[in-house]
Design an enzyme around this catalytic site. Structure first.
Site, mmCIF file in Angstrom:
data_model
loop_
_atom_site.group_PDB
_atom_site.id
_atom_site.type_symbol
_atom_site.label_atom_id
_atom_site.label_comp_id
_atom_site.label_asym_id
_atom_site.label_seq_id
_atom_site.Cartn_x
_atom_site.Cartn_y
_atom_site.Cartn_z
ATOM 1 C CB ALA A 122 -0.885 0.013 1.251
ATOM 2 C CB THR A 167 -4.356 1.448 9.284
ATOM 3 O OG1 THR A 167 -4.211 2.533 10.201
ATOM 4 C CG2 THR A 167 -5.224 1.964 8.135
ATOM 5 C CG ASP A 168 -5.009 2.844 14.534
ATOM 6 O OD1 ASP A 168 -4.506 3.345 13.500
ATOM 7 O OD2 ASP A 168 -4.521 3.027 15.672
ATOM 8 C CD GLU A 169 -3.377 6.487 10.239
ATOM 9 O OE1 GLU A 169 -3.704 7.443 9.524
ATOM 10 O OE2 GLU A 169 -2.197 6.206 10.519
ATOM 11 C CE1 TYR A 178 -2.307 4.093 4.565
ATOM 12 C CE2 TYR A 178 -2.818 5.097 6.700
ATOM 13 C CZ TYR A 178 -2.380 4.008 5.958
ATOM 14 O OH TYR A 178 -2.023 2.843 6.588
ATOM 15 C CE LYS A 229 -4.462 -0.202 4.513
ATOM 16 N NZ LYS A 229 -3.607 -1.256 3.869
ATOM 17 N N PRO A 286 10.300 18.289 13.738
ATOM 18 C CG PRO A 286 9.689 17.762 11.545
ATOM 19 C CD PRO A 286 10.731 17.493 12.582
ATOM 20 N NE ARG A 344 -1.701 9.384 14.876
ATOM 21 C CZ ARG A 344 -2.530 10.421 14.957
ATOM 22 N NH1 ARG A 344 -3.241 10.623 16.049
ATOM 23 N NH2 ARG A 344 -2.669 11.268 13.944
ATOM 24 C CG ASP A 360 -2.053 20.146 13.369
ATOM 25 O OD1 ASP A 360 -1.400 19.109 13.127
ATOM 26 O OD2 ASP A 360 -2.979 20.184 14.206
HETATM 27 P P1 NAD Z 1 5.563 0.988 3.581
HETATM 28 O O1 NAD Z 1 5.141 2.226 2.864
HETATM 29 O O2 NAD Z 1 6.817 0.998 4.388
HETATM 30 O O3 NAD Z 1 5.717 -0.218 2.535
HETATM 31 C C1 NAD Z 1 4.782 -0.457 1.529
HETATM 32 C C2 NAD Z 1 5.390 -1.439 0.537
HETATM 33 O O4 NAD Z 1 4.405 -1.707 -0.468
HETATM 34 C C3 NAD Z 1 6.634 -0.906 -0.176
HETATM 35 O O5 NAD Z 1 7.635 -1.899 -0.193
HETATM 36 C C4 NAD Z 1 6.132 -0.594 -1.578
HETATM 37 O O6 NAD Z 1 7.134 -0.728 -2.568
HETATM 38 C C5 NAD Z 1 5.023 -1.612 -1.747
HETATM 39 N N1 NAD Z 1 3.991 -1.187 -2.706
HETATM 40 C C6 NAD Z 1 3.321 -0.012 -2.744
HETATM 41 N N2 NAD Z 1 2.480 0.022 -3.786
HETATM 42 C C7 NAD Z 1 2.608 -1.186 -4.424
HETATM 43 C C8 NAD Z 1 2.004 -1.765 -5.562
HETATM 44 N N3 NAD Z 1 1.092 -1.106 -6.287
HETATM 45 N N4 NAD Z 1 2.359 -3.025 -5.925
HETATM 46 C C9 NAD Z 1 3.279 -3.716 -5.207
HETATM 47 N N5 NAD Z 1 3.900 -3.205 -4.131
HETATM 48 C C10 NAD Z 1 3.567 -1.953 -3.739
HETATM 49 O O7 NAD Z 1 4.302 0.573 4.460
HETATM 50 P P2 NAD Z 1 4.248 -0.158 5.875
HETATM 51 O O8 NAD Z 1 4.354 0.858 6.944
HETATM 52 O O9 NAD Z 1 5.170 -1.336 5.858
HETATM 53 O O10 NAD Z 1 2.731 -0.670 5.870
HETATM 54 C C11 NAD Z 1 2.389 -1.940 5.330
HETATM 55 C C12 NAD Z 1 0.895 -2.148 5.475
HETATM 56 O O11 NAD Z 1 0.512 -2.045 6.834
HETATM 57 C C13 NAD Z 1 0.063 -1.094 4.730
HETATM 58 O O12 NAD Z 1 -1.044 -1.752 4.155
HETATM 59 C C14 NAD Z 1 -0.382 -0.131 5.821
HETATM 60 O O13 NAD Z 1 -1.608 0.475 5.501
HETATM 61 C C15 NAD Z 1 -0.528 -1.086 6.997
HETATM 62 N N6 NAD Z 1 -0.333 -0.486 8.327
HETATM 63 C C16 NAD Z 1 0.790 0.250 8.601
HETATM 64 C C17 NAD Z 1 0.964 0.766 9.880
HETATM 65 C C18 NAD Z 1 2.200 1.552 10.234
HETATM 66 O O14 NAD Z 1 2.279 2.064 11.358
HETATM 67 N N7 NAD Z 1 3.211 1.654 9.361
HETATM 68 C C19 NAD Z 1 0.001 0.533 10.860
HETATM 69 C C20 NAD Z 1 -1.135 -0.222 10.533
HETATM 70 C C21 NAD Z 1 -1.282 -0.743 9.264
HETATM 71 P P1 TYD Z 2 3.122 9.379 11.222
HETATM 72 O O1 TYD Z 2 4.355 8.678 11.681
HETATM 73 O O2 TYD Z 2 3.135 10.079 9.898
HETATM 74 O O3 TYD Z 2 1.940 8.301 11.304
HETATM 75 P P2 TYD Z 2 0.330 8.512 11.188
HETATM 76 O O4 TYD Z 2 0.060 9.863 10.638
HETATM 77 O O5 TYD Z 2 -0.033 7.420 10.259
HETATM 78 O O6 TYD Z 2 -0.199 8.322 12.590
HETATM 79 O O7 TYD Z 2 2.716 10.444 12.323
HETATM 80 C C1 TYD Z 2 2.513 10.066 13.673
HETATM 81 C C2 TYD Z 2 2.051 11.296 14.420
HETATM 82 O O8 TYD Z 2 3.130 12.240 14.453
HETATM 83 C C3 TYD Z 2 0.895 12.010 13.733
HETATM 84 O O9 TYD Z 2 0.044 12.561 14.748
HETATM 85 C C4 TYD Z 2 1.574 13.135 12.962
HETATM 86 C C5 TYD Z 2 2.769 13.469 13.832
HETATM 87 N N1 TYD Z 2 3.968 13.943 13.122
HETATM 88 C C6 TYD Z 2 4.625 15.121 13.560
HETATM 89 O O10 TYD Z 2 4.194 15.767 14.542
HETATM 90 N N2 TYD Z 2 5.753 15.519 12.912
HETATM 91 C C7 TYD Z 2 6.239 14.836 11.837
HETATM 92 O O11 TYD Z 2 7.274 15.279 11.237
HETATM 93 C C8 TYD Z 2 5.576 13.653 11.387
HETATM 94 C C9 TYD Z 2 6.079 12.876 10.202
HETATM 95 C C10 TYD Z 2 4.439 13.239 12.084
#
Ligand code: NAD
Ligand code: TYD
Length: 354
Positions: free
Chosen positions: A81, A132-134, A158, A162, A213, A222, A289
């Site tokens: 994603a 995601t919880d979002e 985003y 999702k 930032p 979070r 923000d």
């Molecule tokens: P990330 O952005 O680090 O990695 C995403 C990966 O998907 C990358 O390797 C990218 O190359 C690949 N990708 C993107 N578009 C693609 C496509 N069209 N075809 C094939 N591959 C593709 O993301 P992440 O943080 O590892 O998140 C992974 C999953 O977990 C996502 O679905 C995200 O919504 C979900 N998620 C993430 C978090 C978090 O805190 N990071 C929390 C809850 C859920």
């Molecule tokens: P982020 O890591 O982008 O995850 P998500 O938006 O998916 O929760 O951000 C986590 C929290 O931190 C979110 O409330 C936005 C805030 N944030 C900052 O305050 N400064 C930053 O530079 C970034 C990237 C995020």
């Protein structure tokens, strides 16, 4: 074998590494290698015959069909994603394509694949959709944490993309009987986290002497979970989760952004003190923000514990220390990400496609 999508990204790579460290079942890894995919995350698997990497797009139906036909996986774990809220605000199109159209393509390919399997293989098959919880939107300060039945109210492009993909996954189960499970996890942190997200950004900016930032007042909350615990939860769902069920995964660890940044700074003060003796927290800077910024997320993870016996193993204190130590020990990984060298490698090996 299992098919993992997005297995070169942050969570997918952690999942692949964990999977192959505890199981001998081969893993087929399909990843487009966008800016967020990094083969360096998988470097330790380069010579591992159990890991099959394919660079490709989940929207490419012919490719997905041929991978399923050739490798006959018993499960798909769908991570791929676009994942960064700020990027989705600047350019939502790619989020709709990869997150919605990509999930649709995988669901349709899985449906066609299942139709050709015998009854036993069909019953054993799983499609796990990682969400995601979002998608639940923002919680009031005193509201109960998100349980599985919480209504959807996504606020960013985003989370809206999702949410759309979750609805498709749910509908493919209800209408076509595809054995889908869905999980909603809170904010992950740990090794290989791309330094555009809060925790890795703070670590790398702090060490580079740059500003840290803080969006708005920094009091947004979070729930944070160590990535290895998320991977363990998905393995539990894959093993014993019930098709059609949704599982919320969280760390029981709600913290404000200010608290997170201060803790990371305090750890760096101990592990890599600034040469001028000043605290890293002095680099914190409040900035404008994020539009539509969700105020609070919190997860009620009791179903995971009750039904699947899963609880996070890592506390925030232990997980964040492991994470900071990992970044301090992997300065080359950070350097290659920041310089773009990791993408030059992709172009060299694969050319400019897809
Ligand atoms: P990330 O952005 O680090 O990695 C995403 C990966 O998907 C990358 O390797 C990218 O190359 C690949 N990708 C993107 N578009 C693609 C496509 N069209 N075809 C094939 N591959 C593709 O993301 P992440 O943080 O590892 O998140 C992974 C999953 O977990 C996502 O679905 C995200 O919504 C979900 N998620 C993430 C978090 C978090 O805190 N990071 C929390 C809850 C859920
Ligand atoms: P982020 O890591 O982008 O995850 P998500 O938006 O998916 O929760 O951000 C986590 C929290 O931190 C979110 O409330 C936005 C805030 N944030 C900052 O305050 N400064 C930053 O530079 C970034 C990237 C995020």
């Amino acid at each position: 074998m299992i098919l993992v999508t997005g297995g070169a990204g942050f969570i997918g790579a952690n999942f692949a590494l964990d999977w192959l460290s505890i199981s001998d079942e081969p893993l087929l890894n399909l990843d487009k290698l966008t800016y967020a995919g990094n083969m360096e995350n998988l470097a330790s698997l380069t010579d591992d015959p159990r890991h099959h990497f394919v660079r490709g797009d989940i929207c490419d139906r012919a490719l997905v069909d041929s991978l399923l036909a050739t490798h006959q996986p018993r499960a798909i774990i769908h991570f791929a994603a676009e994942s960064h809220v700020d990027r989705s605000i600047h350019g939502p199109g790619e989020f709709l394509r990869s997150n919605v159209e990509g999930t649709f393509t995988l669901l349709e390919a899985a449906r066609a694949y299942l139709a050709g399997l015998d009854a036993g293989a069909r019953a054993a098959f799983r499609f796990h959709h990682v969400s995601t919880d979002e998608v639940y939107g923002s919680l009031a300060p005193d509201a109960a944490p998100f349980a599985e039945g919480h209504p959807y109210a996504p606020n960013s492009p985003y989370s809206a993309s999702k949410a759309a993909s979750d609805h498709l996954a749910r509908a493919w189960h209800k209408t076509y009987g595809l054995p889908v499970t869905i999980s909603h996890c809170s904010n992950n942190y740990g090794p290989f986290h791309f330094p555009e997200k809060l925790i890795p950004l703070v670590i790398v900016n702090a060490l580079a002497g740059k500003a840290l930032p803080i969006y708005g007042d920094g009091l947004q909350v979070r729930d944070w979970l160590y990535v290895g615990d998320h991977c363990a939860a998905i393995r539990r769902i894959l093993a014993d989760g019930k098709p059609g069920e949704t599982y919320n995964i969280g760390g029981w660890n709600e913290m404000s952004n200010l608290e997170i940044v201060r803790q990371v700074c305090a750890l760096l003060d101990t592990l890599r003190p600034r040469s001028d003796g000043q605290p890293y927290a002095s680099q914190m800077a409040h900035v404008t923000d994020r539009p539509g910024h969700d105020r609070r997320y919190a997860i009620d993870a009791r179903k995971m514990e009750r039904e699947l016996g899963w609880r996070p193993a890592e506390t925030f204190a232990s997980g964040i220390e492991r994470t900071v130590r990992w970044y301090l020990a992997h300065e080359d990984w950070v350097k290659n990400v920041q310089s773009g060298a990791y993408q030059a490698w992709v172009t060299k090996h694969y050319g400019d496609k897809p």
